[in-house]
Design a protein around this motif. Sequence first.
Motif, PDB file in Angstrom:
ATOM      1  N   THR A  17       0.840  -1.204   0.000  1.00 20.65           N
ATOM      2  CA  THR A  17       0.000   0.000   0.000  1.00 20.65           C
ATOM      3  C   THR A  17       0.875   1.255   0.000  1.00 20.65           C
ATOM      4  O   THR A  17       0.593   2.226  -0.704  1.00 20.65           O
ATOM      5  N   GLN A  37      -7.629   0.214  -0.882  1.00 24.57           N
ATOM      6  CA  GLN A  37      -7.899  -0.973  -0.064  1.00 24.57           C
ATOM      7  C   GLN A  37      -9.140  -0.745   0.808  1.00 24.57           C
ATOM      8  O   GLN A  37      -9.873  -1.672   1.106  1.00 24.57           O
ATOM      9  N   ASP A  65      -5.348  -1.425  -5.083  1.00 22.19           N
ATOM     10  CA  ASP A  65      -4.827  -2.030  -3.855  1.00 22.19           C
ATOM     11  C   ASP A  65      -5.770  -3.144  -3.403  1.00 22.19           C
ATOM     12  O   ASP A  65      -6.881  -2.867  -2.957  1.00 22.19           O
TER      13      ASP A  65
HETATM   14 MG   LIG Z   1      -1.987  -2.918   1.985  1.00 20.99          MG
END
Ligand SMILES: [Mg+2]
Length: 227
Positions: A43, A83, A159
């Motif tokens: 990330t 994410q 992500d």
């Molecule tokens: Mg991550």
Amino acid sequence: MGSLDLTGVELVIGGQQILEQMTVQFRAGELTAVGGPSGSGKTSLLSVAGGLLQPTHGETAYAGKPLWQGDGDPRPEVAFILQVYGLVPILSARENISIALRARGLPPAEADERADTELARVHIGDLGDRQVEELSGGQMQRVACARAFAVGAELVLADEPTSELDELNRDHLMSLLHSEAARGAIVVVASHDPAVVAAADRHIALDEGELIDDVEPVAAGRRHSGW
Ligand SMILES: [Mg+2]
Ligand SMILES: Nc1ncnc2c1ncn2[C@@H]1O[C@H](COP(=O)(O)OP(=O)(O)OP(=O)(O)O)[C@@H](O)[C@H]1O
């Protein structure tokens, strides 16, 4: 179309070395998977690569222009699939996509229409009116993907875009991400999922913030024929 270049990039936050010095290039027309265990820096790498975070050392550039613009706002060429989705919970699925298009100058009616088309492409065309907070995790994830695809970005940074999806939807999403690459976008997908890594043109791996592997599977040549 240019390349996305990270040159001697390092990231240190609060005295912690999050990314070790790394130099890596992502090319137009290519889908690259970024693998590595939880906490390895996937990330963080996407955040730096997309201009959300400033590298502590080194440079990030797309087509020769720096990605870091001084304030953490990504360049308009960049679309993120975060994410944590980054959706507005009290807006509908359609509105979440439509506002991204309106912000890029599309008239509202056209933006709504494009939003519906993109929702249908991820198989939730019937959920346009539904508030995001009333969707399942996998449905939210698909709204986030549809929004990224709607804007036709030159850089698509995703992500863990398949973490909440069943196998069929995962494979479908991978084919949509490949379509993004096929129209010339740079596509980078962070994922733990071996199926995502296997479906990518290229695979890099992180471990404790360090780039430990950079592999272009033989099968990639097949996808690249014609490029
Ligand atoms: Mg991550
Ligand atoms: N803002 C922050 N401040 C301090 N440490 C951070 C920050 N963001 C991330 N980290 C740390 O940096 C490391 C890498 O985190 P990152 O989120 O990039 O990992 P990841 O590979 O994406 O993990 P996951 O697979 O769980 O999503 C972790 O040790 C994390 O705790």
